[in-house]
Design a protein around this motif. Structure first.
Motif, PDB file in Angstrom:
ATOM      1  N   GLN A  75       0.726  -1.209  -0.048  1.00 36.05           N
ATOM      2  CA  GLN A  75      -0.090   0.006  -0.055  1.00 36.05           C
ATOM      3  C   GLN A  75       0.851   1.408  -0.126  1.00 36.05           C
ATOM      4  OE1 GLN A  75      -3.283  -0.036   2.761  1.00 36.05           O
ATOM      5  NE2 GLN A  75      -3.459  -2.247   2.841  1.00 36.05           N
ATOM      6  N   TYR A 127      -8.020  -0.449  -0.157  1.00 30.50           N
ATOM      7  CA  TYR A 127      -7.796  -1.564   0.023  1.00 30.50           C
ATOM      8  C   TYR A 127      -8.769  -2.300   0.933  1.00 30.50           C
ATOM      9  CZ  TYR A 127      -3.388  -2.221  -2.380  1.00 30.50           C
ATOM     10  OH  TYR A 127      -2.086  -2.223  -3.318  1.00 30.50           O
ATOM     11  N   ALA A 128      -9.300  -1.531   1.822  1.00 33.08           N
ATOM     12  CA  ALA A 128     -10.389  -1.998   2.576  1.00 33.08           C
ATOM     13  C   ALA A 128     -11.401  -2.283   2.076  1.00 33.08           C
ATOM     14  CB  ALA A 128     -10.305  -0.950   3.883  1.00 33.08           C
ATOM     15  N   LYS A 167     -11.284  -5.271  -0.105  1.00 31.45           N
ATOM     16  CA  LYS A 167     -11.253  -6.650   0.252  1.00 31.45           C
ATOM     17  C   LYS A 167     -12.664  -6.974   0.586  1.00 31.45           C
ATOM     18  CE  LYS A 167      -9.382  -9.022   4.378  1.00 31.45           C
ATOM     19  NZ  LYS A 167      -8.552  -9.112   5.569  1.00 31.45           N
ATOM     20  N   LYS A 180     -14.796  -7.626  -2.589  1.00 32.29           N
ATOM     21  CA  LYS A 180     -13.973  -8.541  -3.873  1.00 32.29           C
ATOM     22  C   LYS A 180     -13.488  -7.697  -4.950  1.00 32.29           C
ATOM     23  CE  LYS A 180     -16.030 -12.650  -1.772  1.00 32.29           C
ATOM     24  NZ  LYS A 180     -16.913 -13.850  -1.976  1.00 32.29           N
ATOM     25  N   ASP A 202     -10.310  -5.301  -7.088  1.00 31.81           N
ATOM     26  CA  ASP A 202      -8.971  -5.123  -6.858  1.00 31.81           C
ATOM     27  C   ASP A 202      -8.889  -3.441  -6.533  1.00 31.81           C
ATOM     28  OD1 ASP A 202      -6.251  -4.420  -7.173  1.00 31.81           O
ATOM     29  OD2 ASP A 202      -6.217  -5.243  -9.337  1.00 31.81           O
TER      30      ASP A 202
END
Length: 285
Positions: free
Chosen positions: A101, A127-128, A131, A134, A136
């Motif tokens: 990151q 990024y959170a 995730k 689902k 990228d």
């Protein structure tokens, strides 16, 4: 001498005596004070333990006064306002992020000439959200890059707003839990809503490339003005620039033809507007 003259003379004599007495008392008082100071100095010089005790008591008295001064300055507002503003800021230290990151944050900061701290906060949130949904996270960041160049206050001629250029009036319901439409200009909120819209678009189209066409509102048009290609190219540059491997899932999904030719009425209502936005962006390049 007449009686009045004697009275005046007596008053003068009394006044002189009173003045002389006051001067003598003052003189003697200062003399006594000087003598007391001299004696105290001699005592402190000859008794270091007493001097240390006096210094300690004086320091304690001064320390006891400090909270009162601090409390008064807080009531004046500047310090408290700075603290609150700091808490509101969308910023984190890039060095506190995981290695991947941090690499993405520094690459974006350099390319788009924005401070690394707010970019780091957005990378962490991307990024959170990636995730949780689902997706990228670098694809989410690539959309932000193409849509707004990381300007949280950006607005297109047709009303797309914020980092991910969400059509606020179309997706008003998605902002209700964040306090209303003005939340579109909060970077993290706009990112979250944009991810929701992107996820719906990809699910509707059946592929990432098709989802990007839906996202820009060009699902029913012959061309999306090169929007999907721009996002995917920026996605690839970002991963290469940050030293990351290409994402095989994104590559596989972009090869899949866009499915579901019929779009819901809500998507149809945004098609022309987003297509116009793409055309305006292309003409300015």
């Amino acid at each position: 001498m007449p009686a009045s003259g004697k009275l005046v003379a007596s008053a003068r004599t009394l006044g002189h005596k009173t003045a002389n007495g006051f001067l003598a008392l003052t003189h003697n008082g200062f003399a006594l004070l000087g003598l007391a100071v001299a004696i105290s100095a001699l005592i402190f010089i000859s008794r270091p333990d007493l001097r240390l005790a006096g210094e300690t008591q004086l320091r304690q008295w001064l320390d006891a006064r400090l909270p009162v001064v601090a409390e008064a300055s807080i009531e004046e507002a500047p310090t408290s306002e700075i603290i609150v503003a700091s808490d509101r800021a969308t910023a984190v230290n890039p060095k506190s992020l995981p290695k991947e990151q941090a690499a993405v944050a520094y690459w974006l900061s350099t390319k788009y000439r924005v401070a690394p701290e707010p970019i780091a906060a957005l990378v962490s949130e991307a990024y959170a959200q990636g995730k949780a949904n689902k997706l990228d996270p670098t694809l989410i960041l690539a959309i932000m890059a193409i849509e707004s160049s990381f300007n949280p206050f950006a607005q297109s001629p047709v009303g797309a707003q914020g980092l991910m250029q969400v059509m606020t009036k179309i997706h008003t319901d998605k902002y209700e839990s964040f306090g209303g439409q003005h939340a579109a200009f909060d970077p993290v909120t706009n990112l979250k809503v944009g991810v929701k819209v992107l996820k719906e678009c990809i699910a509707r189209a059946g592929s990432i490339e098709g989802g990007l066409r839906y996202y820009v509102g060009a699902a029913n048009l012959p061309s999306d003005g090169g929007y999907a290609a721009k996002v995917l190219a920026e996605h690839q540059r970002m991963r290469q620039g940050a030293g990351l491997r290409s994402n095989p899932l994104v590559a596989a999904n972009t090869a899949t033809p866009a499915a579901k030719s019929a779009a819901p009425k809500e998507a149809e209502s945004t098609t022309v507007s987003h297509a116009q936005q793409v055309a305006v962006a292309d003409s300015s390049l």
